[in-house]
Motif scaffolding. Structure first.
Motif, short mmCIF file in Angstrom:
data_model
loop_
_atom_site.label_atom_id
_atom_site.label_comp_id
_atom_site.label_asym_id
_atom_site.label_seq_id
_atom_site.Cartn_x
_atom_site.Cartn_y
_atom_site.Cartn_z
N VAL A 274 -29.61 -20.16 44.17
CA VAL A 274 -28.52 -19.33 44.68
C VAL A 274 -28.37 -19.62 46.17
N VAL A 440 -25.18 -17.20 38.54
CA VAL A 440 -24.10 -16.47 39.20
C VAL A 440 -23.00 -16.24 38.17
N CYS A 464 -26.75 -12.85 39.74
CA CYS A 464 -25.87 -12.32 40.77
C CYS A 464 -24.48 -12.18 40.15
N PHE A 515 -22.40 -16.99 46.94
CA PHE A 515 -23.54 -17.29 46.07
C PHE A 515 -23.80 -18.78 45.86
#
Length: 700
Positions: A274, A440, A464, A515
């Motif tokens: 990330v 993500v 995320c 991200f």
């Protein structure tokens, strides 16, 4: 960075009235949290604090002196009482008798559990002997930039004497451990009037016999160093002065968003990484400076900085005066390969007979002139914190190079810390990563019932999430709830109309800048309409098609662009509807648009397969709980179609299902998780009906 300005004085936050009724251990906690609240005093996870407290021995009932010291891996700013290790001082002193010398100091860590007071399970840190063998009752060990700038200067001993006189001593570089604890003990014995010591290339120790006195002394020493640097550097150009100018804010983020997915794909060969982008004033001053490349190549000095940021950063070839992003992208592969090769050479040159195997050879920190700093790590918090540590390193380099000559850790010392067997053992004890760690996800319609439930399911597994929706109030409310549960690091929001091409493109730019890229798209934004075909207006028809068909196309197209440059696969999950397979009365526009979604998913599954992108569909039915599309007119219309009222509609849907069960947002989220996770790694082009059973919606 959100650090207070270096020109702002440190604030004494000690509240005498608040501290008065506290026990000594409670004052230690209070002091620790105050010190950790200002990143100029110490960085996240850096430094430690202690207090020697008289406790009642649970076996003898007699008083015993106990060392309370921050446990291994804790953070003084956020530590709680259970974050401190507790050890008998008499047993810690007895360790001197079993110590076999510097060559064997690492074995002393195994003796620390034998000193535990009251069966405390918190593991003691490697710095425990340094606190134990200082005779004062209270000890602070901090990593302030201003002190490390002294500690990392070529003539740090001379500077320490010049700034502090005999109040603060100096010790040469020594890796943290038992031997350094004995060095510090010896220093205290020979310098009984000293109030602390600067450790070369490491940090600051201060001590006192009262908790408040210790806190105020720590602040005073750091402020003295800050004031001295301010005086010495006034009017000077840092890092040799600027040779580049920064791009505009929007251009910096846009450039980072172009670079980060490409870099992310290159550095995620061992695990999904990330990204974090930082363009604070401190970072821009450094990346635009004449001496940036020279200083960056020297690496960091403080062990905490080094462990978080690796041997040195990778300087990306980019000229902000002629911002050719395509040329930079074309050169990234060679640059990353060269860094890996250099790291391999460094490992081979420095490894010892018992060194752990080489770890990930990719850089953590990427510096881009005119743009800022990019960091990559296994999760967002670590990527952000790594960036914070490198800003600390920048501050140290600024100070040390301005008054002397900055020096990083010697290469072999740096290697011995990075591949320290004790550090390796700590890494091996870490829990296995969660199923979606490093992933993500972008969830459209993220503020609704299904969208927020899916986001929460992904967050629970370590992902995320970027929440996209057109309802700002609902977005803020959803983000606040999820951030409180899973941290602000992993949740972002953006207002996005899926029918607006520019807004969709901007969403992906923002997701990349926040991200580093994307792994999962959940296309969930939706509306619902109900009308007999003769009452279906062209506007209503077009609205359904725009949101439920064109909108799904736009967000998927942009996802595919990111998937392609990352070259690490991906997953697309369409939240369609039972009505995409089973016709429904008085909903021709809605049903047709949903059928379009399903067929689009099939087409995308064909195109995505060759690059490892899977595309699957979840078909819900009658998810009333938390769903915004069931508010107002649609609810009235469907209730009218089936001859019931609002309160009876959910029961009607439940009873008509084969399983006679209500379908909840969490049920859809579970299917969306399965389709995004490695559990379904061999499935694409599939449809999962989550409708409690409807024979008309059977796919075959």
């Amino acid at each position: 960075m959100t650090h207070p300005s270096a020109t702002q004085r440190l604030e004494n936050k000690w509240d005498v009235n608040l501290a008065a009724p506290m026990s000594e251990s409670e004052k230690l906690l209070y002091r620790s949290n105050l010190l950790g609240s200002d990143k100029r005093i110490t960085n996240y996870g850096g430094g430690n604090t202690s207090a020697k407290v008289i406790e009642t021995d649970p076996l003898t009932g007699e008083p015993a002196e106990v060392l309370w010291v921050k446990g291994s891996g804790g953070d003084v700013g956020s530590i709680k009482m259970d974050g401190f290790a507790t050890l008998y001082m008499d047993k810690l002193n007895a360790l001197r008798g079993v110590y076999r010398g510097a060559e064997y100091e690492d074995e002393m860590v195994a003796f620390l559990p034998h000193c535990t007071f009251n069966l405390n399970p918190r593991a003691a840190s490697i710095d425990t002997p340094l606190h134990a063998y200082v005779p004062a009752k209270h000890v602070d060990h901090m990593h302030p930039d201003a002190i490390i700038a002294i500690a990392a200067a070529k003539d740090s001993k001379k500077l320490t004497q010049e700034i502090f006189g005999d109040r603060i001593g100096w010790l040469p570089w020594k890796r943290p451990g038992y031997e350094l604890g004995l060095w510090l003990s010896d220093f205290c014995e020979k310098n009984p009037d000293a109030k602390g010591v600067v450790l070369e290339s490491h940090g600051l120790f201060t001590w006192a016999d009262d908790a408040q006195d210790c806190y105020e002394l720590t602040l005073e020493i750091i402020q003295t160093a800050m004031d001295w640097f301010a005086e010495q550097t006034a009017g000077k150009h840092a890092f040799g002065g600027a040779i580049h100018h920064s791009l505009t804010y929007a251009a910096r983020r846009a450039t980072a968003a172009r670079l980060m997915p490409v870099l992310r794909g290159m550095v995620s060969d061992q695990q999904h990484m990330v990204g974090h982008f930082e363009d604070s004033d401190a970072v821009l001053e450094f990346v635009n400076a004449k001496d940036m490349t020279r200083l960056a190549s020297m690496g960091t000095s403080c062990p905490d900085h080094f462990l978080r940021t690796k041997i040195c950063p990778l300087v990306v070839d980019f000229d902000p005066a002629n911002p050719d992003v395509e040329a930079t992208l074309a050169g990234l592969s060679d640059a990353v390969a060269a860094y890996r090769q250099g790291y391999q050479v460094y490992y081979e040159r420095c490894k010892r007979a018992d060194s752990p195997p080489m770890r990930d050879p990719n850089a953590v920190v990427y510096l881009v002139s005119g743009v800022g700093m990019i960091t990559f790590a296994k999760d967002k918090a670590t990527a952000r914190i790594s960036g914070e540590f490198y800003v600390n390193a920048i501050n140290v380099m600024r100070g040390a190079d301005a008054v002397s000559e900055y020096q990083g850790l010697p290469e072999q010392e740096a290697f011995d810390i990075e591949y320290w067997l004790l550090e390796e053992a700590k890494l091996q004890r870490m829990p296995a990563p969660k199923a979606l760690a490093g992933r993500v996800a972008l969830v459209t319609g993220g503020a609704g019932g299904i969208g927020s439930a899916t986001a929460e399911r992904y967050l629970r597994e370590g992902a995320c999430v970027m929440l996209a929706d057109i309802d700002d109030a609902a977005l803020a409310q959803t983000a606040a709830k999820l951030s409180a549960r899973y941290s602000t690091d992993v949740v972002r929001t953006i207002n996005m109309d899926v029918t607006d091409e520019a807004a969709v493109i901007a969403c992906y730019t923002e997701t990349a800048a926040e991200f580093g890229g994307i792994d999962i798209l959940v296309s969930n934004a939706g509306i619902a309409s109900s009308a007999p075909v003769e009452d279906t207006t062209l506007a209503l028809w077009n609205k359904n098609m725009a949101i439920l068909s064109t909108g799904y196309f736009l967000v998927s197209r942009e996802a595919f662009k990111v998937f392609k440059v990352q070259d690490m696969g991906g997953s697309v999950v369409f939240v369609a509807s039972k009505n995409g397979l089973a016709a429904s009365p008085n909903a021709s526009a809605y049903c047709t648009a949903k059928a379009s979604e399903i067929h689009l998913a099939r087409c995308l599954a064909l195109e995505g397969a060759e690059m490892g992108v899977r595309v699957n569909v979840v078909n819900p039915d009658a998810v009333l709980q938390g769903s915004k599309i069931w508010e107002g007119e649609w609810l009235d219309q469907r209730a009218g179609t089936y001859g019931t009222d609002k309160s009876g509609l959910e029961a009607m849907y439940r009873d008509r299902s084969m399983l006679k069960r209500s379908v909840l947002p969490q049920d859809i989220a579970e299917a969306a998780y399965f389709l995004a996770s490695d559990l379904s790694s061999k499935s694409t082009g599939n449809i999962i009906n989550v409708d409690a059973g409807n024979v008309q919606a059977f796919t075959r």
